[in-house]
Write a protein that holds these residues in place. Sequence first.
Motif, PDB file in Angstrom:
ATOM      1  N   GLN A 109       0.923  -1.207  -0.059  1.00  0.00           N
ATOM      2  CA  GLN A 109       0.110  -0.016   0.083  1.00  0.00           C
ATOM      3  C   GLN A 109       0.866   1.252  -0.098  1.00  0.00           C
ATOM      4  O   GLN A 109       0.697   2.231  -0.637  1.00  0.00           O
ATOM      5  N   MET A 110       1.800   1.338   0.841  1.00  0.00           N
ATOM      6  CA  MET A 110       2.863   2.458   0.732  1.00  0.00           C
ATOM      7  C   MET A 110       3.677   2.620  -0.610  1.00  0.00           C
ATOM      8  O   MET A 110       3.976   3.875  -0.957  1.00  0.00           O
ATOM      9  N   ARG A 111       3.911   1.584  -1.205  1.00  0.00           N
ATOM     10  CA  ARG A 111       4.643   1.698  -2.408  1.00  0.00           C
ATOM     11  C   ARG A 111       3.671   2.178  -3.586  1.00  0.00           C
ATOM     12  O   ARG A 111       3.958   2.826  -4.305  1.00  0.00           O
ATOM     13  N   MET A 112       2.305   1.668  -3.414  1.00  0.00           N
ATOM     14  CA  MET A 112       1.373   2.154  -4.524  1.00  0.00           C
ATOM     15  C   MET A 112       0.922   3.724  -4.186  1.00  0.00           C
ATOM     16  O   MET A 112       0.848   4.373  -5.415  1.00  0.00           O
ATOM     17  N   LEU A 113       0.873   4.112  -3.008  1.00  0.00           N
ATOM     18  CA  LEU A 113       0.789   5.542  -2.747  1.00  0.00           C
ATOM     19  C   LEU A 113       1.722   6.130  -3.276  1.00  0.00           C
ATOM     20  O   LEU A 113       1.477   7.524  -3.773  1.00  0.00           O
ATOM     21  N   ALA A 114       2.961   5.695  -3.116  1.00  0.00           N
ATOM     22  CA  ALA A 114       4.211   6.460  -3.396  1.00  0.00           C
ATOM     23  C   ALA A 114       4.130   6.711  -5.001  1.00  0.00           C
ATOM     24  O   ALA A 114       4.574   7.659  -5.598  1.00  0.00           O
ATOM     25  N   THR A 115       3.695   5.713  -5.569  1.00  0.00           N
ATOM     26  CA  THR A 115       3.616   5.577  -7.119  1.00  0.00           C
ATOM     27  C   THR A 115       2.616   6.739  -7.464  1.00  0.00           C
ATOM     28  O   THR A 115       2.884   7.311  -8.548  1.00  0.00           O
ATOM     29  N   VAL A 116       1.532   6.689  -6.956  1.00  0.00           N
ATOM     30  CA  VAL A 116       0.512   7.600  -7.431  1.00  0.00           C
ATOM     31  C   VAL A 116       1.022   9.067  -7.002  1.00  0.00           C
ATOM     32  O   VAL A 116       0.730   9.980  -7.993  1.00  0.00           O
ATOM     33  N   VAL A 117       1.465   9.405  -6.066  1.00  0.00           N
ATOM     34  CA  VAL A 117       2.223  10.667  -5.680  1.00  0.00           C
ATOM     35  C   VAL A 117       3.113  11.021  -6.624  1.00  0.00           C
ATOM     36  O   VAL A 117       3.073  12.088  -7.088  1.00  0.00           O
ATOM     37  N   VAL A 118       3.946  10.097  -7.256  1.00  0.00           N
ATOM     38  CA  VAL A 118       5.027  10.403  -8.448  1.00  0.00           C
ATOM     39  C   VAL A 118       4.196  10.726  -9.497  1.00  0.00           C
ATOM     40  O   VAL A 118       4.676  11.658  -9.964  1.00  0.00           O
ATOM     41  N   GLY A 119       3.071   9.938  -9.860  1.00  0.00           N
ATOM     42  CA  GLY A 119       2.388  10.060 -10.908  1.00  0.00           C
ATOM     43  C   GLY A 119       2.027  11.529 -10.826  1.00  0.00           C
ATOM     44  O   GLY A 119       1.845  12.306 -12.019  1.00  0.00           O
ATOM     45  N   ILE A 120       1.450  12.017  -9.822  1.00  0.00           N
ATOM     46  CA  ILE A 120       0.620  13.223  -9.558  1.00  0.00           C
ATOM     47  C   ILE A 120       1.667  14.198  -9.997  1.00  0.00           C
ATOM     48  O   ILE A 120       1.348  15.347 -10.662  1.00  0.00           O
ATOM     49  N   ILE A 121       2.838  14.181  -9.283  1.00  0.00           N
ATOM     50  CA  ILE A 121       3.874  15.143  -9.379  1.00  0.00           C
ATOM     51  C   ILE A 121       4.366  15.323 -10.796  1.00  0.00           C
ATOM     52  O   ILE A 121       4.353  16.477 -11.341  1.00  0.00           O
ATOM     53  N   GLY A 122       4.387  14.251 -11.504  1.00  0.00           N
ATOM     54  CA  GLY A 122       4.807  14.040 -12.926  1.00  0.00           C
ATOM     55  C   GLY A 122       3.940  14.757 -13.811  1.00  0.00           C
ATOM     56  O   GLY A 122       4.288  15.475 -14.805  1.00  0.00           O
ATOM     57  N   VAL A 123       2.875  14.683 -13.636  1.00  0.00           N
ATOM     58  CA  VAL A 123       1.632  15.127 -14.612  1.00  0.00           C
ATOM     59  C   VAL A 123       1.466  16.556 -14.050  1.00  0.00           C
ATOM     60  O   VAL A 123       1.014  17.347 -15.024  1.00  0.00           O
ATOM     61  N   SER A 124       1.606  17.111 -12.962  1.00  0.00           N
ATOM     62  CA  SER A 124       1.084  18.453 -12.492  1.00  0.00           C
ATOM     63  C   SER A 124       2.196  19.398 -12.567  1.00  0.00           C
ATOM     64  O   SER A 124       2.248  20.607 -12.805  1.00  0.00           O
ATOM     65  N   ALA A 125       3.822  18.951 -12.348  1.00  0.00           N
ATOM     66  CA  ALA A 125       4.736  19.953 -12.478  1.00  0.00           C
ATOM     67  C   ALA A 125       5.043  20.234 -13.846  1.00  0.00           C
ATOM     68  O   ALA A 125       5.548  19.278 -14.750  1.00  0.00           O
ATOM     69  N   PRO A 126       5.431  21.407 -14.314  1.00  0.00           N
ATOM     70  CA  PRO A 126       5.601  21.771 -15.568  1.00  0.00           C
ATOM     71  C   PRO A 126       7.217  21.498 -16.002  1.00  0.00           C
ATOM     72  O   PRO A 126       7.401  21.399 -17.163  1.00  0.00           O
ATOM     73  N   CYS A 127       8.023  21.165 -14.962  1.00  0.00           N
ATOM     74  CA  CYS A 127       9.404  20.844 -15.260  1.00  0.00           C
ATOM     75  C   CYS A 127       9.595  19.451 -15.831  1.00  0.00           C
ATOM     76  O   CYS A 127      10.455  18.901 -16.319  1.00  0.00           O
ATOM     77  N   PHE A 128       8.297  18.510 -15.521  1.00  0.00           N
ATOM     78  CA  PHE A 128       8.340  16.961 -16.169  1.00  0.00           C
ATOM     79  C   PHE A 128       7.601  16.859 -17.247  1.00  0.00           C
ATOM     80  O   PHE A 128       6.452  17.349 -17.328  1.00  0.00           O
ATOM     81  N   HIS A 129       7.794  16.111 -18.269  1.00  0.00           N
ATOM     82  CA  HIS A 129       7.057  15.723 -19.286  1.00  0.00           C
ATOM     83  C   HIS A 129       6.272  14.452 -18.625  1.00  0.00           C
ATOM     84  O   HIS A 129       6.814  13.594 -18.474  1.00  0.00           O
ATOM     85  N   TRP A 130       4.908  14.683 -18.777  1.00  0.00           N
ATOM     86  CA  TRP A 130       4.150  13.548 -17.976  1.00  0.00           C
ATOM     87  C   TRP A 130       4.241  12.265 -18.492  1.00  0.00           C
ATOM     88  O   TRP A 130       4.427  11.230 -18.041  1.00  0.00           O
ATOM     89  N   VAL A 131       4.534  12.200 -20.009  1.00  0.00           N
ATOM     90  CA  VAL A 131       4.780  10.795 -20.624  1.00  0.00           C
ATOM     91  C   VAL A 131       5.842  10.016 -20.186  1.00  0.00           C
ATOM     92  O   VAL A 131       5.959   9.102 -19.997  1.00  0.00           O
ATOM     93  N   ALA A 132       7.069  10.813 -20.195  1.00  0.00           N
ATOM     94  CA  ALA A 132       8.311  10.583 -19.608  1.00  0.00           C
ATOM     95  C   ALA A 132       8.341  10.306 -18.215  1.00  0.00           C
ATOM     96  O   ALA A 132       9.365   9.351 -17.785  1.00  0.00           O
TER      97      ALA A 132
END
Length: 142
Positions: free
Chosen positions: A82-105
């Motif tokens: 559960q903790m690893r999946m939560l961390a994965t979701v957080v990384v995904g959200i950061i990757g999609v919302s932060a402009p310094c990251f390309h969300w697909v990458a």
Amino acid sequence: MKLQEAAKRETLHIAVGTLAFSGIMNGVFALMGRWDLTVLWGTLLGGGFAVLNFILLALSVQKLAAETDEKKGRAWMQTSYQMRMLATVVVGIIGVSAPCFHWVAVLIPLLFPRITILAMQLLGMYKPEKSVKKEEGGDESV
């Protein structure tokens, strides 16, 4: 807790595979004329987290194997998952919302460990152990 040799070896395979697939993905971005620094940062975030997630999985399995109380071990594994999946979701959200990251990458490299394991199986580098069938039957299909 220290990683056992088998876990280190598998983690190295996953890291090399993730690096190779990340290079291919960056090459595709470059061929499409879409490569920029956001792709690089996204690859580093997604690929780096994918390898870290695999290491955390290996540590969890080691702890489970060392646990003498089955109930406690199952609870630990469930919490770890559960903790690893939560961390994965957080990384995904950061990757999609932060402009310094390309969300697909960011998102695609999260799949690279699974793709690496599949590639290793197809190339014959990894063969899961076959279960031993009982001589008196019961496991064989009729």
